[in-house]
Design an enzyme around this catalytic site. Structure first.
Site, mmCIF file in Angstrom:
data_model
loop_
_atom_site.group_PDB
_atom_site.id
_atom_site.type_symbol
_atom_site.label_atom_id
_atom_site.label_comp_id
_atom_site.label_asym_id
_atom_site.label_seq_id
_atom_site.Cartn_x
_atom_site.Cartn_y
_atom_site.Cartn_z
ATOM 1 N N LYS A 124 -64.542 -36.100 68.607
ATOM 2 C CA LYS A 124 -63.708 -36.862 69.544
ATOM 3 C C LYS A 124 -64.549 -37.945 70.228
ATOM 4 C CE LYS A 124 -59.957 -36.319 70.673
ATOM 5 N NZ LYS A 124 -58.664 -36.858 70.141
ATOM 6 N N THR A 149 -60.430 -36.085 75.298
ATOM 7 C CA THR A 149 -60.646 -34.813 75.996
ATOM 8 C C THR A 149 -61.825 -34.904 76.970
ATOM 9 O OG1 THR A 149 -61.485 -32.578 75.580
ATOM 10 C CG2 THR A 149 -61.918 -34.169 73.884
ATOM 11 N N ASP A 150 -61.840 -34.006 77.962
ATOM 12 C CA ASP A 150 -62.998 -33.918 78.863
ATOM 13 C C ASP A 150 -64.208 -33.318 78.159
ATOM 14 O OD1 ASP A 150 -62.104 -31.265 78.707
ATOM 15 O OD2 ASP A 150 -61.933 -30.975 80.884
ATOM 16 N N GLU A 151 -63.983 -32.698 76.988
ATOM 17 C CA GLU A 151 -65.087 -31.988 76.330
ATOM 18 C C GLU A 151 -66.165 -32.942 75.828
ATOM 19 O OE1 GLU A 151 -63.927 -28.666 73.877
ATOM 20 O OE2 GLU A 151 -62.021 -28.483 74.927
ATOM 21 N N TYR A 165 -66.117 -30.255 67.347
ATOM 22 C CA TYR A 165 -64.857 -30.853 67.830
ATOM 23 C C TYR A 165 -65.142 -31.965 68.831
ATOM 24 C CZ TYR A 165 -60.870 -31.488 70.950
ATOM 25 O OH TYR A 165 -59.893 -32.038 71.749
HETATM 26 P P1 NAD Z 1 -52.671 -29.885 67.993
HETATM 27 O O1 NAD Z 1 -53.743 -29.338 67.122
HETATM 28 O O2 NAD Z 1 -51.652 -28.958 68.582
HETATM 29 O O3 NAD Z 1 -51.843 -31.007 67.208
HETATM 30 C C1 NAD Z 1 -52.455 -31.958 66.381
HETATM 31 C C2 NAD Z 1 -51.363 -32.624 65.550
HETATM 32 O O4 NAD Z 1 -51.988 -33.631 64.733
HETATM 33 C C3 NAD Z 1 -50.657 -31.653 64.587
HETATM 34 O O5 NAD Z 1 -49.259 -31.873 64.624
HETATM 35 C C4 NAD Z 1 -51.224 -32.013 63.223
HETATM 36 O O6 NAD Z 1 -50.318 -31.780 62.157
HETATM 37 C C5 NAD Z 1 -51.518 -33.495 63.400
HETATM 38 N N1 NAD Z 1 -52.578 -33.981 62.499
HETATM 39 C C6 NAD Z 1 -53.791 -33.408 62.289
HETATM 40 N N2 NAD Z 1 -54.484 -34.132 61.388
HETATM 41 C C7 NAD Z 1 -53.697 -35.199 61.048
HETATM 42 C C8 NAD Z 1 -53.877 -36.314 60.196
HETATM 43 N N3 NAD Z 1 -55.009 -36.477 59.487
HETATM 44 N N4 NAD Z 1 -52.870 -37.221 60.098
HETATM 45 C C9 NAD Z 1 -51.704 -37.050 60.785
HETATM 46 N N5 NAD Z 1 -51.494 -36.010 61.608
HETATM 47 C C10 NAD Z 1 -52.475 -35.105 61.756
HETATM 48 O O7 NAD Z 1 -53.437 -30.690 69.123
HETATM 49 P P2 NAD Z 1 -53.050 -30.927 70.651
HETATM 50 O O8 NAD Z 1 -53.571 -29.808 71.462
HETATM 51 O O9 NAD Z 1 -51.621 -31.306 70.728
HETATM 52 O O10 NAD Z 1 -53.948 -32.199 70.982
HETATM 53 C C11 NAD Z 1 -53.453 -33.517 70.765
HETATM 54 C C12 NAD Z 1 -54.536 -34.509 71.143
HETATM 55 O O11 NAD Z 1 -54.885 -34.341 72.508
HETATM 56 C C13 NAD Z 1 -55.833 -34.347 70.346
HETATM 57 O O12 NAD Z 1 -56.321 -35.628 70.042
HETATM 58 C C14 NAD Z 1 -56.752 -33.603 71.290
HETATM 59 O O13 NAD Z 1 -58.101 -33.931 71.050
HETATM 60 C C15 NAD Z 1 -56.291 -34.142 72.629
HETATM 61 N N6 NAD Z 1 -56.490 -33.240 73.782
HETATM 62 C C16 NAD Z 1 -56.049 -31.945 73.718
HETATM 63 C C17 NAD Z 1 -56.208 -31.119 74.825
HETATM 64 C C18 NAD Z 1 -55.699 -29.705 74.823
HETATM 65 O O14 NAD Z 1 -55.925 -28.967 75.794
HETATM 66 N N7 NAD Z 1 -54.979 -29.259 73.808
HETATM 67 C C19 NAD Z 1 -56.821 -31.620 75.990
HETATM 68 C C20 NAD Z 1 -57.247 -32.943 76.000
HETATM 69 C C21 NAD Z 1 -57.077 -33.754 74.898
HETATM 70 P P1 TYD Z 2 -59.488 -22.781 74.148
HETATM 71 O O1 TYD Z 2 -58.072 -22.483 74.521
HETATM 72 O O2 TYD Z 2 -59.913 -22.592 72.728
HETATM 73 O O3 TYD Z 2 -59.809 -24.256 74.638
HETATM 74 P P2 TYD Z 2 -61.260 -25.035 74.723
HETATM 75 O O4 TYD Z 2 -62.269 -24.315 73.933
HETATM 76 O O5 TYD Z 2 -60.896 -26.358 74.124
HETATM 77 O O6 TYD Z 2 -61.594 -25.105 76.185
HETATM 78 O O7 TYD Z 2 -60.423 -21.889 75.045
HETATM 79 C C1 TYD Z 2 -60.352 -21.948 76.466
HETATM 80 C C2 TYD Z 2 -61.444 -21.057 76.999
HETATM 81 O O8 TYD Z 2 -61.133 -19.696 76.667
HETATM 82 C C3 TYD Z 2 -62.799 -21.343 76.380
HETATM 83 O O9 TYD Z 2 -63.810 -21.168 77.372
HETATM 84 C C4 TYD Z 2 -62.943 -20.283 75.311
HETATM 85 C C5 TYD Z 2 -62.189 -19.111 75.883
HETATM 86 N N1 TYD Z 2 -61.533 -18.209 74.877
HETATM 87 C C6 TYD Z 2 -61.702 -16.837 74.979
HETATM 88 O O10 TYD Z 2 -62.404 -16.317 75.870
HETATM 89 N N2 TYD Z 2 -61.080 -16.041 74.048
HETATM 90 C C7 TYD Z 2 -60.324 -16.546 73.044
HETATM 91 O O11 TYD Z 2 -59.802 -15.768 72.200
HETATM 92 C C8 TYD Z 2 -60.127 -17.969 72.976
HETATM 93 C C9 TYD Z 2 -59.302 -18.600 71.892
HETATM 94 C C10 TYD Z 2 -60.760 -18.767 73.930
#
Ligand code: NAD
Ligand code: TYD
Length: 357
Positions: A162, A132-134, A158
């Protein structure tokens, strides 16, 4: 074939579906099905012999070693993680276990498998760390976007977990020569997004007449990318990325949270007008800010474009409308994921703001 971890989550399931739409190479999908994992995301693959689902934990070394030994795995694409910042603030332990310890154990099992391959197999093998960019921390309003050389300054449990995982992945390349690739992507949105995150939460709250909770002043900026563009970028990195390198992935689309929610309201006003004729934006409510809330993320994705020719296909305008329509058209999926544990989380997180159902 590929070993995909976390392939029942939001991005992982989109990746599995896209991969099998584009390739015939099969996938073993390892997912422990936490609250965020949902096999319904993969319903369209029922009976497809190219997809083998295994319920299990990435930290279960024996299970992972068995999967690697029992299948001709040539790459691991690692999505599995605890992914929600607010949950990491309420309870960081699971983030340490899965994101750090789990990634470590997955790396160990992968290293043992990789070391036993012949020279050609070792050369061709890949481990993709989906990050992630975070991990880069927060930007001031005028600062340049994150490049791959920006220092790691994670601010939430989080992002710290990561970051730790990314460092382990890096070390397995430098120390053991494991051919790893790391991607650092901005905020995703699109189908199958679990409605604890801002965009799906606000779509569903709007439709059910609940408040749209904006943390703090709503001027925090995120760089939004349509999930299928992220999947395409990962496919490109897997195919042509240089082992040991990291690639930033982003949408060139910085938006303040309040603007994102206003855009959502405008689309919903057109697609599913409120019965009283008022705008959904009247449901916007400012609530207590997230502790340690990062102010701004922005990704410079020029390396990926220059070296591997990737650019996002969707604009925010096209991607967000598709996303709203997807939620309107998938009410059964919504009903399924918003039962039980989901309601408990919403009550815990938003109790004092009145946004709970
Ligand atoms: P998500 O929370 O929707 O899905 C995570 C999945 O991992 C779920 O299906 C869960 O059951 C599985 N999981 C969790 N713990 C596990 C374990 N111990 N063993 C096996 N499976 C397990 O997450 P997402 O949003 O799909 O993100 C996927 C990846 O991409 C993550 O690594 C996250 O850090 C990264 N990422 C997410 C975003 C975003 O905007 N969502 C952006 C950049 C990177
Ligand atoms: P989120 O979707 O949780 O992603 P991330 O924290 O990984 O960026 O949140 C996106 C942005 O929206 C973040 O700045 C937090 C804000 N946010 C709200 O303002 N209200 C909410 O209820 C949630 C879940 C997030």
């Amino acid at each position: 074939m590929l070993l995909v971890t976390g392939g029942a989550g939001f991005i992982g399931s989109n990746f599995v579906l896209d991969w099998l739409a584009e390739h015939d190479e099969p996938i073993v999908n390892l997912d422990s099905l936490t609250y965020a994992g949902n096999l319904r995301n993969l319903d369209s693959l029922a009976g497809d012999p190219r997809h083998q689902f295994v319920r299990g934990d990435i930290g279960d070394s024996r299970l992972v070693a068995g999967l690697l030994a029992g299948h001709p795995i040539r790459a691991v694409v690692h999505f599995a993680a605890e992914s929600h910042v607010d949950r990491s603030i309420h309870g960081p332990e699971a983030f340490i276990q899965t994101n750090i310890v789990g990634t470590f154990r997955l790396l160990e099992a992968t290293r043992a498998h990789w070391a036993a391959l012949d020279a050609g197999g070792r050369e061709a093998f890949r481990f993709v760390q989906v990050s992630t960019d975070e991990v880069y921390g927060s930007l001031t309003p005028d600062a340049a976007a994150f490049t791959e050389t920006h220092r790691y300054e994670p601010n939430s449990p989080y992002s710290a977990s990561k970051a730790a995982a990314d460092h382990l992945v890096r070390s397995y390349h430098h120390t053991y020569g494991l051919p790893v690739l790391t991607t650092n992507c901005s905020n995703n949105y699109g189908p199958f997004h679990f409605p604890e995150k801002l965009i799906p939460l606000c779509i569903l709250n709007a439709l059910s007449g609940r408040p749209l909770p904006i943390y703090g002043d709503g001027r925090q900026v995120r760089d939004w990318l349509y999930v299928k563009d992220h999947c395409a970028a990962i496919r490109r990195v897997l195919a042509a990325g240089r082992p040991g390198e990291t690639y930033n992935i982003g949408g060139w689309n910085e938006q303040a949270n309040l603007d994102v929610v206003r855009t959502l309201c405008g689309i919903l006003d057109e697609e599913r007008p409120r019965a009283d004729g008022h705008s959904y934006s009247e449901q916007i409510e400012f609530v207590k800010d997230r502790p340690g809330h990062d102010r701004r993320y922005a990704i410079d994705a020029r390396k990926l474009e220059r070296e591997l020719g990737w650019r996002p296909a969707e604009t925010f305008a096209t991607g967000i409308r598709k996303t709203v329509r997807w939620y309107l058209d998938h009410q059964a999926w919504v009903a399924d994921v918003t039962s039980g544990g989901y309601r408990e989380w919403i009550e815990t997180q938003y109790a004092s703001s009145g946004s709970a159902p």
